[in-house]
Design a protein around this motif. Structure first.
Motif, short mmCIF file in Angstrom:
data_model
loop_
_atom_site.label_atom_id
_atom_site.label_comp_id
_atom_site.label_asym_id
_atom_site.label_seq_id
_atom_site.Cartn_x
_atom_site.Cartn_y
_atom_site.Cartn_z
N LYS A 218 0.82 -1.21 0.00
CA LYS A 218 0.00 0.00 0.00
C LYS A 218 0.85 1.26 0.00
O LYS A 218 0.48 2.27 -0.59
N TYR A 376 -10.64 7.50 -13.50
CA TYR A 376 -10.81 6.99 -14.87
C TYR A 376 -10.12 7.84 -15.94
O TYR A 376 -9.34 7.32 -16.75
N ILE A 431 -6.12 0.72 -13.11
CA ILE A 431 -6.66 -0.49 -12.50
C ILE A 431 -6.71 -0.37 -10.97
O ILE A 431 -7.72 -0.71 -10.34
N LEU A 432 -5.61 0.11 -10.39
CA LEU A 432 -5.56 0.25 -8.93
C LEU A 432 -6.56 1.31 -8.45
O LEU A 432 -7.17 1.15 -7.38
N ILE A 434 -9.44 2.04 -9.81
CA ILE A 434 -10.78 1.43 -9.85
C ILE A 434 -10.94 0.47 -8.68
O ILE A 434 -11.98 0.45 -7.99
N ALA A 435 -9.90 -0.33 -8.43
CA ALA A 435 -9.99 -1.36 -7.39
C ALA A 435 -10.06 -0.77 -5.98
O ALA A 435 -10.78 -1.29 -5.11
N LEU A 436 -9.32 0.32 -5.75
CA LEU A 436 -9.20 0.89 -4.40
C LEU A 436 -10.02 2.16 -4.22
O LEU A 436 -9.96 2.79 -3.15
#
Length: 440
Positions: A218, A376, A431-432, A434-436
């Motif tokens: 993290k 995004y 990607i990170l 969106i995920a986090l």
């Protein structure tokens, strides 16, 4: 063909790029992340990612702008035209161009808050609440739907007025004034805080290294997000400023200076805010607007000479925010000029009217608005700009552009590193994020 505007000097361009990079991320997020992720344990990966992105993406976007002499739509279009797909390039270029306008609109709301607090520092209104709850109530009222109309429109008016004067007389001159003043004021604040009881504990925390925190993924993820968004790679602002550069400009050297001074600004903010919080024994675990508009004003109120400190602090923040806002609005203004063939002043007026109308409507949802853009649109725009420059235009074109204005050719590793490390990093940030739920 109408002659394209340009910067009047090398340092005018550099200061404008520094101004675009130095913004709220340096002031309300960097100190918090340094605090949350172990001080020096966060700084090590942060410095690594600043070096990587500054030597790849920042250079690439400046070179793409200069090589095409245009904003993102025409730049992407010119790249795809080499493959017979001009319309596709234009369509893809609309993503960062629209993203820049949307980000500018959201930032306009924030600048309205900052302008109100900066003026309130002089009148006493900013430090008037009696405690944290009072500051939170005042901020909540201001940040609600249609809660700050006048100040917000005033901030936008001053920004658009500067932009109407053009690149050299407007953007460059504004940054030549505001950026040096910002650094001078924050250096003064840093010296002031250093003499406050308990500040040394804050310094020890900033520069300590905890191997366990350093090994935590993290720490590296949020250091990457901080570096990525701080350096403003998004396929628009850096690209559009690059389009105003002469072929004699050494872009890698300019990019290095931008990365250096942006990092200095972030470190200065940490050296002011973390030790200041340490003087009261408070833990810095609050980032975002709450730090600037609730917790820090409450802290400043209790300091000796609090009124003067508030004036210096919020004027510096105002200048940092305004230089970023100028950059964000410049890309859509240039796009309107290119696509609608309008003069500078009418193009500024069109974008200013859109900015005023939409920013008033999103006041109550600005946080969600900015989250969508940072998660995004920004990494997508940066990745697309990288693909256009390093893959679609190709290796020979990229090397030719980066070596313009240089006595010696830039490293032969530049294009491979950008292709196989920087562009995948942009995808990773997307990607990170969106995920986090966001890492910027």
């Amino acid at each position: 063909m109408e002659k394209r505007e340009s910067f009047n000097s090398k340092w005018g361009f550099i200061l404008a790029c520094i101004g675009s990079a130095v913004g709220m991320g340096n002031l309300w997020m960097f100190p918090t992340r340094v605090s949350l992720y172990g001080g020096g344990s966060f700084l090590i990966p942060y410095f690594i990612f600043v070096a990587l992105i500054g030597s790849t993406g920042v250079i690439g976007e400046m070179c793409l702008g200069r090589g095409t002499r245009s904003g993102p739509i025409d730049a992407f279009g010119a790249a795809c035209e080499t493959r017979g797909r001009r319309k596709l390039g234009d369509a893809l270029g609309f993503i960062p161009a629209a993203g820049s306008l949307a980000m500018a609109i959201g930032y306009t709301v924030v600048m309205g808050w900052i302008l109100k607090y900066a003026i309130g520092a002089f009148t006493g209104a900013t430090l008037a609440p009696a405690d944290t709850d009072g500051f939170a109530s005042a901020f909540g009222s201001m940040a609600s739907a249609f809660g700050n109309n006048g100040w917000q429109l005033a901030a936008l008016f001053f920004c658009i007025l500067i932009l109407m004067f053009g690149v050299g007389s407007g953007i460059e001159n504004a940054n030549k004034l505001m950026m040096p003043v910002f650094f001078i004021l924050f250096v003064f604040l840093g010296i002031y805080v250093a003499f406050q009881p308990g500040a040394m504990q804050g310094y020890r925390y900033i520069f300590r290294i905890d191997p366990e925190i350093l090994a935590d993924p993290k720490t590296w993820i949020f250091a990457l997000g901080q570096a990525f968004f701080s350096l403003s790679v998004a396929g628009n602002g850096t690209l559009i400023y690059g389009s105003y550069l002469s072929d004699e400009e050494n872009i890698p050297a300019s990019a290095a200076r931008v990365a250096l001074f942006d990092t200095i600004a972030a470190i200065l903010a940490a050296l002011v805010i973390i030790p200041a919080m340490a003087t009261t024994g408070a833990k810095l675990d609050q980032g975002g607007p709450g730090l600037l508009f609730i917790y820090l004003p409450n802290l400043i109120r209790s300091m000796p000479g609090g009124t003067l400190i508030a004036i210096i602090f919020f004027v510096a923040v105002l200048f940092a925010g305004m230089t970023s806002l100028l950059n964000l609005y410049e890309a859509p203004i240039a796009t309107v000029q290119e696509k609608l063939h309008l003069g500078r002043v009418p193009a500024c007026a069109v974008i200013g009217i859109i900015g005023a109308a939409v920013s008033l409507l999103i006041q109550g949802i600005v946080s969600d608005w900015m989250d969508v853009l940072s998660i995004y649109i920004c990494p997508l725009g940066a990745g697309l700009a990288g693909i256009m420059f390093f893959w679609v235009f190709g290796k020979d074109y990229a090397e030719t552009q980066v070596n313009k204005g240089r006595e010696k050719n830039f490293t032969k590793w530049f294009v491979p590193v950008c292709r196989y490390i920087y562009i995948p990093v942009c995808a990773l940030v997307l990607i990170l994020g969106i995920a986090l739920g966001g890492i910027g």
